[in-house]
Design a protein around this motif. Structure first.
Motif, short mmCIF file in Angstrom:
data_model
loop_
_atom_site.label_atom_id
_atom_site.label_comp_id
_atom_site.label_asym_id
_atom_site.label_seq_id
_atom_site.Cartn_x
_atom_site.Cartn_y
_atom_site.Cartn_z
N VAL A 5 5.79 -2.03 -2.18
CA VAL A 5 6.57 -2.55 -1.05
C VAL A 5 5.94 -3.87 -0.62
O VAL A 5 4.71 -3.98 -0.53
CB VAL A 5 6.56 -1.55 0.13
CG1 VAL A 5 7.23 -2.15 1.36
CG2 VAL A 5 7.24 -0.24 -0.28
N VAL A 6 6.79 -4.88 -0.41
CA VAL A 6 6.30 -6.19 0.03
C VAL A 6 6.83 -6.46 1.45
O VAL A 6 8.02 -6.23 1.71
CB VAL A 6 6.78 -7.30 -0.93
CG1 VAL A 6 6.28 -8.67 -0.45
CG2 VAL A 6 6.33 -7.01 -2.34
N ILE A 7 5.95 -6.92 2.34
CA ILE A 7 6.36 -7.18 3.71
C ILE A 7 6.05 -8.63 4.06
O ILE A 7 4.89 -9.05 4.01
CB ILE A 7 5.66 -6.21 4.68
CG1 ILE A 7 6.05 -4.76 4.31
CG2 ILE A 7 6.04 -6.53 6.13
CD1 ILE A 7 5.42 -3.71 5.16
N ARG A 28 3.25 3.64 -2.68
CA ARG A 28 1.93 3.65 -3.34
C ARG A 28 1.13 2.41 -2.96
O ARG A 28 -0.06 2.50 -2.67
CB ARG A 28 2.12 3.73 -4.86
CG ARG A 28 0.86 4.15 -5.59
CD ARG A 28 1.07 4.33 -7.11
NE ARG A 28 2.17 5.22 -7.45
CZ ARG A 28 2.10 6.57 -7.45
NH1 ARG A 28 0.96 7.17 -7.14
NH2 ARG A 28 3.16 7.29 -7.77
N SER A 29 1.81 1.27 -2.93
CA SER A 29 1.08 0.01 -2.67
C SER A 29 1.91 -0.86 -1.73
O SER A 29 3.12 -1.01 -1.92
CB SER A 29 0.84 -0.71 -4.00
OG SER A 29 0.57 -2.08 -3.78
N ILE A 30 1.26 -1.43 -0.72
CA ILE A 30 1.97 -2.30 0.22
C ILE A 30 1.27 -3.66 0.25
O ILE A 30 0.06 -3.74 0.48
CB ILE A 30 2.04 -1.69 1.63
CG1 ILE A 30 2.77 -0.33 1.57
CG2 ILE A 30 2.76 -2.64 2.60
CD1 ILE A 30 3.03 0.31 2.91
N VAL A 31 2.07 -4.69 0.00
CA VAL A 31 1.54 -6.05 -0.09
C VAL A 31 2.07 -6.87 1.08
O VAL A 31 3.28 -6.84 1.37
CB VAL A 31 1.97 -6.71 -1.42
CG1 VAL A 31 1.50 -8.16 -1.48
CG2 VAL A 31 1.45 -5.90 -2.60
N GLY A 32 1.21 -7.60 1.74
CA GLY A 32 1.62 -8.45 2.86
C GLY A 32 1.68 -9.91 2.48
O GLY A 32 0.86 -10.39 1.68
N VAL A 33 2.66 -10.62 3.01
CA VAL A 33 2.79 -12.07 2.83
C VAL A 33 3.09 -12.66 4.20
O VAL A 33 3.83 -12.06 4.98
CB VAL A 33 3.96 -12.43 1.87
CG1 VAL A 33 3.89 -13.90 1.47
CG2 VAL A 33 3.98 -11.54 0.66
#
Lengths: 300, 300
Positions: A5-7, A28-33
């Motif tokens: 998931v990308v936020i 499973r994995s969360i990526v921040g931008v």
């Protein structure tokens, strides 16, 4: 389970979404931008996201779901920056408070790939913002409105709905135009009215005396005037047409009531006040029932 | 110590005054008078008053202090009923939300005995009312505004002020006209605006849809629209002139903001919103400091 998931924008809204998905075991994995290195570092430090990346290319690689939780006026530019890296598997959604303008911006930015964009609006918030304001419970029992596009595949809409349901939200659907008309009346107009009253009072020569005697009724009435001026400028302009319509209806209502007051027509004023109290009491009763979690489907 | 306090209307306001005086040991005997036998029986049962009496003659005998805590439109009639039994030793005050009309009614009803009437307005309340809503702490740290008359002897004003201070209130003084202008702006207008918004929405064909999506901002903005329609009809009419002035100023403000919105002038809208937020933040900071109890005078 969502693999990645990308936020975009890990503040109150994006950070709470991340925490809630993590707590539900739904990602499973969360990526921040984000634009602010300080905020992204803080989001990482608080454990809102598993990693932060600077480049859209890296962020978008293998993403199942992307949430844009940035000021609504930036949605088009963010979508345009993602398009070169948008894989077939990825569904994008947003958390903007207006929807018709977001849909128009998405179609301009994404062209035929707009099928991969499912617009949304979680009806939750707080006066505080930024990564430190994020909490896993923000969406529990609250509504999230999706305004799917005709070109959205059913499975894409379902993926976004399932993510919000994992956060505890109750998912509703409206058209973008319905959404904007509804929120112009129950959210955007009240904000404008509260800002207007405080500015009106602050501009009077005896403002200090007036504020000295303002009490709890004034405090609650004007609580939403503590909201972000930039965000509400963007929302006001983004929903200009519907908001003008609601404002004109309200001005007509006030003009009618002014005539009642000037004529000393107590029965007419009392009629308006009593109707308002009756409607509000019915609403507060119903909203409590409506915000209870819906019965769970056995298949879930 | 007051020997005998009489309270006309032992609901939230009058009952809380009674409880607070008792707790402070500031009154030996408290007598209740009211139109509703059920409410008076309940006030006695709850221990708000030591006794209830039906006749003004009996109530007024030997009274040091009388509080009229009845709807503001009844003040004149109550004062007229008391006049034949008004002893030299007695000071009367009230708790009405408007003051110029109360002063006029008092002078009509009492004539030259108006020297014994010291008008007042405790700035405290709640959405609930009736004897069961009364609490001893209602006035602690809250303001009570007295609007003394030129003909009030200093000692009479001091007696009323001391009673409110015994309840924990902070006593302020304004002229009746100042009082009404201030509360038109910070209380009466916001009430009218909140009633107007809920009535406006309730009258739309899609009202059910709108209320379904109203959230916490709307709830706080409209909380005061749950107030008593009769009481607010009376207040609106009693303070007609000042309220019309504030309503006109607000209508002008909204008309200006409508033009900004129609022109898409985001900078101008943001300027209003930002000024409102700044003023409200300053106010919430100051109000917390101002509601702390003042330093005590050594002579007290």
């Amino acid at each position: 389970m969502l693999e990645k998931v990308v936020i975009f924008g890990v503040g109150l809204i994006g950070g709470s979404f991340a925490l809630a998905l993590k707590r539900a075991g739904a990602a499973r994995s969360i990526v921040g931008v984000g634009r602010s290195p300080e905020a992204m570092a803080r989001a990482l430090e608080l454990g809102l996201v598993d990693s932060v990346v600077a480049s859209p290319a890296e962020a978008m690689r293998g993403a199942d779901l992307v949430l844009i939780a940035a000021p609504v006026a930036q949605t088009g530019a963010i979508l345009a920056s993602l398009l070169p890296h948008l894989e077939e598997r990825t569904v994008i959604t947003d958390a903007g408070s207006t929807k018709a303008d977001v849909v128009a911006a998405a179609r301009r930015a994404l062209g035929e790939r707009s099928a991969q964009f499912v617009p949304g609006h979680p009806i939750a918030g707080a006066e505080s913002n930024g990564p430190d304001a994020a909490v896993a419970s923000l969406y529990v029992g609250k509504k999230t409105v999706l305004t799917p596009l005709a070109e959205n595949p059913t499975a894409y809409v379902a993926r976004v709905a399932a993510a919000w349901e994992a956060c505890g939200a109750i998912v509703h659907r409206l058209t973008p135009a319905e959404h904007d008309k509804v929120f112009a009346a129950v959210s955007h107009l009240p904000h404008l009215l509260a800002f207007a009253l405080v500015d009106d009072i602050a501009g009077k020569p005896h403002a200090d005396l007036l504020f000295q005697y303002a009490a709890s009724g004034f405090r609650d009435f004007t609580r939403i005037a503590a909201s972000s001026p930039e965000m509400w400028r963007d929302i006001s302009l983004a929903n200009q047409g519907a908001l003008l319509g609601e404002l004109d209806a309200y001005l007509a209502q006030l003009t009618t009531m002014r005539a009642m007051l000037a004529a000393g027509d107590g029965a007419a004023l009392e009629g308006v006040y009593a109707n308002a109290r009756r409607a509000r009491r019915q609403w507060t009763g119903e909203i409590e029932a409506a915000e209870a979690p819906p019965p769970r489907n056995d298949a879930e």
